[in-house]
Design a protein around this motif. Structure first.
Motif, mmCIF file in Angstrom:
data_model
loop_
_atom_site.group_PDB
_atom_site.id
_atom_site.type_symbol
_atom_site.label_atom_id
_atom_site.label_comp_id
_atom_site.label_asym_id
_atom_site.label_seq_id
_atom_site.Cartn_x
_atom_site.Cartn_y
_atom_site.Cartn_z
ATOM 1 N N LEU A 590 0.860 -1.178 0.000
ATOM 2 C CA LEU A 590 0.000 0.000 0.000
ATOM 3 C C LEU A 590 0.893 1.223 0.000
ATOM 4 O O LEU A 590 1.960 1.219 0.621
ATOM 5 C CB LEU A 590 -0.896 0.014 1.243
ATOM 6 N N SER A 591 0.455 2.284 -0.681
ATOM 7 C CA SER A 591 1.295 3.467 -0.732
ATOM 8 C C SER A 591 0.439 4.699 -1.008
ATOM 9 O O SER A 591 -0.740 4.594 -1.355
ATOM 10 C CB SER A 591 2.379 3.323 -1.806
ATOM 11 N N THR A 592 1.072 5.868 -0.838
ATOM 12 C CA THR A 592 0.454 7.152 -1.177
ATOM 13 C C THR A 592 1.515 8.057 -1.780
ATOM 14 O O THR A 592 2.711 7.790 -1.676
ATOM 15 C CB THR A 592 -0.135 7.843 0.068
ATOM 16 N N TRP A 593 1.035 9.135 -2.398
ATOM 17 C CA TRP A 593 1.951 10.129 -2.975
ATOM 18 C C TRP A 593 1.344 11.514 -2.748
ATOM 19 O O TRP A 593 0.367 11.884 -3.380
ATOM 20 C CB TRP A 593 2.154 9.871 -4.465
ATOM 21 N N ALA A 594 1.912 12.257 -1.808
ATOM 22 C CA ALA A 594 1.414 13.590 -1.471
ATOM 23 C C ALA A 594 -0.082 13.560 -1.146
ATOM 24 O O ALA A 594 -0.818 14.470 -1.501
ATOM 25 C CB ALA A 594 1.701 14.577 -2.593
ATOM 26 N N THR A 595 -0.494 12.491 -0.482
ATOM 27 C CA THR A 595 -1.913 12.282 -0.212
ATOM 28 C C THR A 595 -2.060 11.470 1.074
ATOM 29 O O THR A 595 -1.247 10.601 1.367
ATOM 30 C CB THR A 595 -2.586 11.520 -1.368
ATOM 31 N N SER A 596 -3.116 11.749 1.831
ATOM 32 C CA SER A 596 -3.505 10.916 2.960
ATOM 33 C C SER A 596 -4.582 9.950 2.504
ATOM 34 O O SER A 596 -5.562 10.357 1.871
ATOM 35 C CB SER A 596 -4.035 11.782 4.114
ATOM 36 N N ALA A 597 -4.405 8.658 2.818
ATOM 37 C CA ALA A 597 -5.373 7.643 2.411
ATOM 38 C C ALA A 597 -5.463 6.570 3.483
ATOM 39 O O ALA A 597 -4.508 6.333 4.231
ATOM 40 C CB ALA A 597 -4.977 7.020 1.067
ATOM 41 N N ALA A 598 -6.627 5.920 3.540
ATOM 42 C CA ALA A 598 -6.863 4.847 4.512
ATOM 43 C C ALA A 598 -7.192 3.561 3.763
ATOM 44 O O ALA A 598 -7.907 3.575 2.754
ATOM 45 C CB ALA A 598 -7.997 5.224 5.446
ATOM 46 N N TYR A 599 -6.679 2.429 4.298
ATOM 47 C CA TYR A 599 -6.897 1.120 3.681
ATOM 48 C C TYR A 599 -7.487 0.173 4.712
ATOM 49 O O TYR A 599 -7.142 0.216 5.893
ATOM 50 C CB TYR A 599 -5.570 0.557 3.164
ATOM 51 N N ASP A 600 -8.346 -0.724 4.243
ATOM 52 C CA ASP A 600 -8.989 -1.670 5.159
ATOM 53 C C ASP A 600 -9.315 -2.957 4.406
ATOM 54 O O ASP A 600 -9.354 -2.983 3.158
ATOM 55 C CB ASP A 600 -10.273 -1.060 5.735
ATOM 56 N N ASP A 601 -9.528 -4.037 5.198
ATOM 57 C CA ASP A 601 -9.958 -5.332 4.677
ATOM 58 C C ASP A 601 -9.082 -5.800 3.515
ATOM 59 O O ASP A 601 -9.559 -6.067 2.404
ATOM 60 C CB ASP A 601 -11.419 -5.271 4.230
ATOM 61 N N VAL A 602 -7.794 -5.892 3.789
ATOM 62 C CA VAL A 602 -6.852 -6.379 2.780
ATOM 63 C C VAL A 602 -6.878 -7.904 2.800
ATOM 64 O O VAL A 602 -6.671 -8.528 3.850
ATOM 65 C CB VAL A 602 -5.430 -5.864 3.056
#
Length: 854
Positions: A590-602
């Motif tokens: 999982l990754s981001t680029w100049a952004t806040s993000a949330a991940y779930d249920d992988v």
């Protein structure tokens, strides 16, 4: 240049690491050890005739990036010489950037940059005002010192440096001025000081010469005044007398000589992104309105009357190196001048097109005036301007590019049509070059080429920067191009690192360019120059600091091809190298680029239904590995959250690198920032993986990118953008080497990554003037290539050939102090119609074989 995912230069080397499987370290035939030669054949077919290679096949692309102009090729040693730097250009700038106050002998005063009625002219408004208190003795001096670019001003013992300044004083009888060169922080004098007297309260240019009596690289130029009153200074200049070809306001000799040594067929200037970005307003306002688009008319005429502009790359450009100097430099190095003008459609991460018809008409008129400046008679207005600058003869302009990497192909081609109609009506002899956007494939590329063919443009400029594996896989890229369609100008390309492995991949690709010389008429590696103290983009062809310059391994490669091109391709074939290919394997990320993000249920589920991995983050994030310093990852509200909206490339990974044939399920939500989110698969390490980049490039498009060997390449893309606060269901299906992607239950796209990275490539050309065959072979594998060479029926050749080899460790990098990759020249004996030669591992070899006449 394509601004897909720019990385700091330091990061590029870190990503290089291991090679792509089956790419630069491709194994020989099964059962052979790395030390054993791999057997190959190379057969020349003299019964067929290949395409003719034009004299402009290879050239150089120049852009003012990495301090390529001021502080680089432009030989001026003083930074911010006209005191025009301002916070509007860069938050750290002031009018005294690169300057510091200095005093000697008890002198005092104040130094301030002002813009008032005493300005030098309307385009050069800011100047330095020195208010002198008259304190101290006869030798007391108060003034400023300039640190030049980078670590300081570099001078060489015995060399002469021409000083000039525009000045005025309100002190009756004049103001004494002392000009000195000394080491940093009050170090020893590097030259005998120059003493001048400024007289009168009107601007006047004062000149003198300093001769260095010592060599130094951290010098400072001091300009200091004695007495009382107000002294005004502008355009403080220190220029080496020894410029390229002795040109005043000319080029730094060592850099210019390295460019000239390439024997380029063309010089494209003044750049890429800096041309078509920024404001589209005409230059009619005072110089304090910053971030204008590049206007060629700002760059000609007396240097003290030229504008200073904020460069796209984050620093100022003085325009001392302007269109006249570019044309003259092209002439000096024997290259065809190839200017590029803005099309009023932005690229390089922006998406905007002008809707102002008057502004469009003005830019079209400016382009016609540019052609007149280059080619017009001295009786024409702009031809007269050229003559006044010292070149009454026309420069012989034949090609002109309109636009650079536009992301809006329909809007771009609409405006291009207006430019073409005007140019072709007045100057049918000029070839207008279009472009295909910022990448080698995708929706923008396809649409741009569709419009190019429909509109009948003569030539299309392609740009791409990719991994070494991509270049090894795409040797045949131009084999299938329409021979009756527009020709290709490959204006920018490079493998994404500066190691010899990259040069090997580029060389293998270049054999395909030459084989398709009937389609690819011109090509240039980019960028050309980089100052080690100011790197916005890497890799680069020529590196330099204030005192030294050196060619990268790619420079040596380009030079070998550019100086041994030949006149016509002689068809040839070579055996291939078996390369083992297996399924895509790897962990997930999982990754981001100049952004806040949330991940779930992988979840990761094998193709036969077994659950390989599951994490709903109810027990924390202990299953995930995060790289130190990459973002701020925490479990919040039952999801895995990356909260730093400034952090880039924040990849965290989980799972088994041996996983294959699986489905990856993720729920992802963008929280804040300028992009979307990235979901990785096939992760072998942080430098070798695939990721689905949803809402990338400023949330303008989405793509799957493959990272490896120090670079990235796009596998599939579309224009999907990501909404903030919305949860997306993502599924990635990996089967063998085919990947299918689903977004919210709908198929988004798919690709099969099955291209073969062939490490043994060749092309044969004929030098008609010398009567020589030039056999060019790239062996980018670990094994020597023992090759049976058959020059074809009826060939009669001399028994001795000239041999030039570039060979080295794939990780070798040329530096200021060490050049592990340089040409090795020798004679090869035993040449015949058929003979065997072993090409070293990791090598580029050119054989010049003399043909005998019957």
């Amino acid at each position: 240049m394509p601004r897909t995912r720019p990385r700091p230069a330091a990061a590029v080397g870190l990503l290089a690491g291991a090679l792509l499987a089956g790419a630069l370290a491709a194994a020989p035939a099964p059962g052979a050890s790395a030390a054993e030669p791999a057997d190959h054949t190379l057969t020349v077919d003299r019964t067929r005739t290949g395409p003719r290679i034009g004299e402009r096949m290879y050239g150089v692309f120049y852009e003012d990036i990495n301090r390529a102009a001021d502080g680089g090729l432009y030989a001026e040693l003083v930074q911010n010489r006209s005191f025009e730097y301002a916070p509007a250009d860069h938050p750290s700038y002031t009018g005294l950037t690169a300057w510091t106050e200095t005093a000697a002998g008890g002198a005092t005063g104040t130094a301030q940059v002002v813009d008032d009625a005493h300005r030098l002219n309307e385009r050069n408004r800011a100047h330095l005002r020195l208010d002198l208190d008259g304190t101290g003795g006869d030798g007391a001096r108060f003034g400023v010192a300039n640190a030049g670019y980078g670590s300081g001003i570099a001078v060489e013992e015995g060399e002469r440096y021409d000083f000039s300044v525009w000045a005025r004083t309100d002190r009756p009888g004049g103001t004494p001025l002392t000009v000195a060169l000394h080491g940093a922080e009050g170090g020893a004098e590097l030259a005998q000081p120059l003493r001048l007297t400024v007289r009168g309260d009107r601007w006047r240019k004062y000149t003198g010469t300093l001769t260095a009596r010592a060599t130094g690289t951290t010098g400072r130029l001091t300009v200091a005044a004695g007495g009382a009153g107000t002294l005004r200074l502008d355009m403080v200049s220190l220029f080496p007398r020894d410029t390229y070809k002795g040109r005043p306001n000319g080029m730094r000799r060592d850099l210019a000589e390295k460019i000239a040594a390439l024997k380029p067929g063309f010089l494209r200037f003044p750049g890429g992104c800096l041309v078509n970005t920024g404001s589209h307003e005409a230059y009619e306002a005072p110089n304090w309105e910053r971030r204008r688009s590049y206007q060629w008319k700002d760059t000609v005429g007396p240097v003290e009357e030229r504008a200073t502009n904020a460069n796209f790359w984050g620093y100022n450009q003085s325009y001392g190196l302007g269109y006249f100097e570019y044309f003259r430099f092209a002439e000096d190095i024997g290259a065809m001048p190839l200017p590029v003008v803005p099309a009023l459609v932005t690229g390089c991460g922006e998406n905007r097109a002008t809707d102002d018809p008057e502004l469009l008409r003005r830019h079209v008129r400016d382009t016609l005036d540019l052609i007149e400046f280059a080619n017009g008679p001295v009786t024409s207005p702009w031809g007269r301007k050229r003559a006044e600058m010292g070149h009454p003869e026309p420069f012989g302009l034949t090609h002109l590019a309109v636009g650079n990497e536009e992301n809006l192909p329909d809007a771009y081609y609409e405006r291009l049509a207006v430019f073409r109609a005007a140019i072709e009506a007045e100057h049918p002899e000029i070839t207008v070059i279009a472009n295909s956007g910022p990448d080698d494939a995708g929706a923008t590329f396809d649409r741009a080429w569709e419009l190019a063919r429909a509109s009948g443009v003569a030539m299309v400029d392609e740009h791409y920067y990719n991994s070494p594996g991509w270049f090894l896989e795409n040797n045949g890229r131009y084999d299938s191009y329409d021979r009756s369609g527009p020709k290709v100008f490959l204006g920018e390309y490079a493998s994404q690192d500066n190691r010899f492995r990259n040069s090997l991949a580029e060389a293998a690709f270049m054999t395909g360019l030459e084989r398709n010389a009937d389609v690819v008429e011109m090509a240039s590696y980019a960028p050309l120059l980089a100052h080690t103290g100011s790197v916005q983009w890497s890799p680069d062809l020529i590196w330099f600091d204030n005192a030294r310059s050196w060619g990268s391994t790619s420079y040596e490669t380009q030079k070998l091809f550019m100086t041994n091109t030949g006149d016509r391709v002689v068809p040839s074939e070579a055996s291939s190298t078996p390369v083992a290919s297996g399924p895509i394997t790897g962990a997930v990320g999982l990754s981001t680029w100049a952004t806040s993000a949330a991940y779930d249920d992988v979840r990761v589920v094998s193709s036969d239904g077994r659950e390989l991995f599951a994490d709903d983050f109810s027990a924390g994030a202990g299953k995930w590995t995060a790289a130190a310093g990459r973002g701020t990852w925490t479990v919040a509200d039952g999801a895995y959250l990356q909260s730093d909206t400034a952090a880039e490339d924040t990849l965290v990974t989980a799972g088994d690198p041996a996983w294959r044939d699986y489905d990856l399920h993720v729920r992802a939500t963008k929280k804040a920032g300028r992009e979307g989110f990235l979901i990785a698969f096939g992760v072998r390490d942080t430098g070798h993986h695939y990721w689905w980049n949803l809402g990338g490039w400023g949330n303008t498009r989405s793509a799957v990118e493959k990272t490896g060997g120090g670079g990235r390449q796009t596998m599939v893309e579309d224009d999907t953008v990501i909404e903030t606060g919305r949860e997306y269901a993502v599924r990635i299906e990996v089967r063998g080497r085919t990947v299918t992607l689903y977004l919210d239950g709908r198929k988004w796209g798919s690709f099969t990554d099955d291209k073969v990275a062939e490490p043994f490539r060749q092309v044969v050309t004929r030098d008609e003037e010398r009567g020589e065959l030039i056999v060019k072979v790239v062996n980018a594998q670990e094994a020597p290539a023992r090759t049976a060479i058959d020059l074809g029926k009826g060939a009669r050749v001399a028994p001795t050939a000239r041999l030039t080899v570039l060979q080295g460790d794939p990780d070798a990098v040329n530096t200021a102090d060490e050049r592990p990759v340089r040409p090795e020249r020798s004679l090869l004996r035993g040449v015949d119609t058929a003979f065997t030669h072993t090409f070293p591992p990791h090598s580029i070899t050119f054989l010049r074989i003399k043909e005998r006449t019957p």
